[in-house]
Design a protein around this motif. Structure first.
Motif, PDB file in Angstrom:
ATOM      1  N   ALA A  82       0.606  -1.198  -0.063  1.00 56.82           N
ATOM      2  CA  ALA A  82      -0.195  -0.090  -0.289  1.00 56.82           C
ATOM      3  C   ALA A  82       0.801   1.172  -0.405  1.00 56.82           C
ATOM      4  CB  ALA A  82      -1.611  -0.012   0.896  1.00 56.82           C
ATOM      5  N   GLY A  83       0.404   2.059  -1.242  1.00 56.42           N
ATOM      6  CA  GLY A  83       1.505   3.485  -0.878  1.00 56.42           C
ATOM      7  C   GLY A  83       2.321   3.786  -2.224  1.00 56.42           C
ATOM      8  N   GLU A  84       2.462   2.475  -2.371  1.00 58.32           N
ATOM      9  CA  GLU A  84       3.796   2.608  -3.543  1.00 58.32           C
ATOM     10  C   GLU A  84       2.663   3.086  -4.752  1.00 58.32           C
ATOM     11  OE1 GLU A  84       6.515  -0.727  -5.407  1.00 58.32           O
ATOM     12  OE2 GLU A  84       5.793  -1.311  -3.846  1.00 58.32           O
ATOM     13  N   ARG A  85       3.652   3.540  -5.568  1.00 55.13           N
ATOM     14  CA  ARG A  85       3.222   4.142  -6.939  1.00 55.13           C
ATOM     15  C   ARG A  85       3.092   3.033  -8.374  1.00 55.13           C
ATOM     16  NH1 ARG A  85       6.713   9.322  -8.181  1.00 55.13           N
ATOM     17  NH2 ARG A  85       8.400   7.603  -8.707  1.00 55.13           N
ATOM     18  N   LEU A  86       2.430   3.081  -9.327  1.00 58.74           N
ATOM     19  CA  LEU A  86       2.366   2.238 -10.051  1.00 58.74           C
ATOM     20  C   LEU A  86       3.081   2.522 -10.736  1.00 58.74           C
ATOM     21  CD1 LEU A  86      -0.206   0.202 -10.451  1.00 58.74           C
ATOM     22  CD2 LEU A  86      -1.763   1.889 -12.068  1.00 58.74           C
ATOM     23  N   LEU A  87       3.762   2.934 -11.506  1.00 61.30           N
ATOM     24  CA  LEU A  87       4.812   3.661 -12.114  1.00 61.30           C
ATOM     25  C   LEU A  87       6.038   2.962 -11.232  1.00 61.30           C
ATOM     26  CD1 LEU A  87       6.575   4.752 -14.143  1.00 61.30           C
ATOM     27  CD2 LEU A  87       7.026   6.364 -12.474  1.00 61.30           C
ATOM     28  N   ASP A  88       5.902   2.541 -10.302  1.00 66.96           N
ATOM     29  CA  ASP A  88       7.578   1.910  -9.571  1.00 66.96           C
ATOM     30  C   ASP A  88       6.946   0.232  -9.916  1.00 66.96           C
ATOM     31  OD1 ASP A  88       8.529   4.584  -9.291  1.00 66.96           O
ATOM     32  OD2 ASP A  88       7.608   4.716  -7.047  1.00 66.96           O
ATOM     33  N   ILE A  89       5.483   0.293  -9.579  1.00 67.09           N
ATOM     34  CA  ILE A  89       5.060  -1.384  -9.227  1.00 67.09           C
ATOM     35  C   ILE A  89       5.721  -1.785 -10.823  1.00 67.09           C
ATOM     36  CG2 ILE A  89       3.697  -3.172  -9.562  1.00 67.09           C
ATOM     37  CD1 ILE A  89       2.723  -0.574  -7.243  1.00 67.09           C
ATOM     38  N   ALA A  90       5.271  -1.604 -11.714  1.00 66.68           N
ATOM     39  CA  ALA A  90       5.644  -1.864 -13.052  1.00 66.68           C
ATOM     40  C   ALA A  90       6.929  -1.729 -13.261  1.00 66.68           C
ATOM     41  CB  ALA A  90       4.806  -0.569 -14.246  1.00 66.68           C
ATOM     42  N   GLN A  91       7.597  -0.494 -13.233  1.00 67.74           N
ATOM     43  CA  GLN A  91       9.069  -0.553 -13.711  1.00 67.74           C
ATOM     44  C   GLN A  91       9.602  -2.080 -13.085  1.00 67.74           C
ATOM     45  OE1 GLN A  91      10.517   3.202 -12.586  1.00 67.74           O
ATOM     46  NE2 GLN A  91      10.000   4.203 -14.379  1.00 67.74           N
ATOM     47  N   ALA A  92       9.456  -2.299 -11.760  1.00 65.39           N
ATOM     48  CA  ALA A  92      10.480  -2.915 -11.407  1.00 65.39           C
ATOM     49  C   ALA A  92       9.921  -4.654 -11.437  1.00 65.39           C
ATOM     50  CB  ALA A  92       9.582  -3.185  -9.785  1.00 65.39           C
ATOM     51  N   GLU A  93       8.953  -4.838 -12.744  1.00 63.41           N
ATOM     52  CA  GLU A  93       8.751  -6.148 -13.352  1.00 63.41           C
ATOM     53  C   GLU A  93       8.967  -5.682 -14.585  1.00 63.41           C
ATOM     54  OE1 GLU A  93       6.542  -8.504 -11.257  1.00 63.41           O
ATOM     55  OE2 GLU A  93       7.541  -7.594 -10.287  1.00 63.41           O
ATOM     56  N   GLY A  94       9.431  -4.714 -15.083  1.00 57.64           N
ATOM     57  CA  GLY A  94       9.947  -4.658 -16.350  1.00 57.64           C
ATOM     58  C   GLY A  94       9.303  -4.666 -17.395  1.00 57.64           C
ATOM     59  N   GLN A  95       8.305  -3.480 -16.686  1.00 57.48           N
ATOM     60  CA  GLN A  95       6.891  -3.038 -18.263  1.00 57.48           C
ATOM     61  C   GLN A  95       8.039  -1.811 -18.629  1.00 57.48           C
ATOM     62  OE1 GLN A  95       4.451  -4.339 -18.911  1.00 57.48           O
ATOM     63  NE2 GLN A  95       5.031  -6.506 -17.559  1.00 57.48           N
ATOM     64  N   PRO A  96       7.542  -1.804 -19.578  1.00 55.72           N
ATOM     65  CA  PRO A  96       8.507  -0.278 -20.112  1.00 55.72           C
ATOM     66  C   PRO A  96       7.472   0.669 -20.056  1.00 55.72           C
ATOM     67  CG  PRO A  96       6.967  -1.769 -22.083  1.00 55.72           C
ATOM     68  CD  PRO A  96       7.307  -3.065 -20.824  1.00 55.72           C
ATOM     69  N   LEU A  97       7.148   1.624 -18.861  1.00 54.27           N
ATOM     70  CA  LEU A  97       6.848   2.803 -18.510  1.00 54.27           C
ATOM     71  C   LEU A  97       7.915   3.385 -18.069  1.00 54.27           C
ATOM     72  CD1 LEU A  97       3.691   2.608 -16.482  1.00 54.27           C
ATOM     73  CD2 LEU A  97       4.169   3.128 -19.041  1.00 54.27           C
ATOM     74  N   GLU A  98       8.673   3.940 -19.040  1.00 56.16           N
ATOM     75  CA  GLU A  98       9.676   4.757 -19.281  1.00 56.16           C
ATOM     76  C   GLU A  98      10.101   5.702 -18.131  1.00 56.16           C
ATOM     77  OE1 GLU A  98      12.280   8.420 -22.468  1.00 56.16           O
ATOM     78  OE2 GLU A  98      10.874   6.811 -22.988  1.00 56.16           O
TER      79      GLU A  98
END
Length: 89
Positions: free
Chosen positions: A3-19
């Protein structure tokens, strides 16, 4: 995701190509996603500044576009589905 983590950080940690060129400072639109229509009610309304930044996104959807740097995980977002646009600007 915690909880509280940004979706951007989660996606990047999972290797998603959100710049996230601006490193989540809401100074660009390179973390633009489209939220599944059924999930829109789960999210808080975008701030006026987020709405302004979405004007710079590639083909923003007036209802479904959001910046992942502005979306923080809460229990209410369980099952949230977002898709990345074909490209980012």
């Amino acid at each position: 995701a915690p909880a509280g983590e940004r979706l951007l950080d989660i996606a990047q940690a999972e290797g998603q190509p959100l710049e996230g060129t601006c490193e989540g400072q809401m100074a660009c639109s390179t973390c633009h996603v489209l939220v599944r229509a059924a999930d829109l009610a789960k999210l808080p309304a975008p701030s006026p500044h987020e709405e302004d930044m979405l004007d710079f996104a590639w083909q923003p959807d007036p209802l479904r576009s959001r910046l992942t740097c502005q979306l923080r995980v809460t229990g209410d977002l369980d099952g949230l589905v977002v898709t990345m646009p074909e490209r980012q600007i």
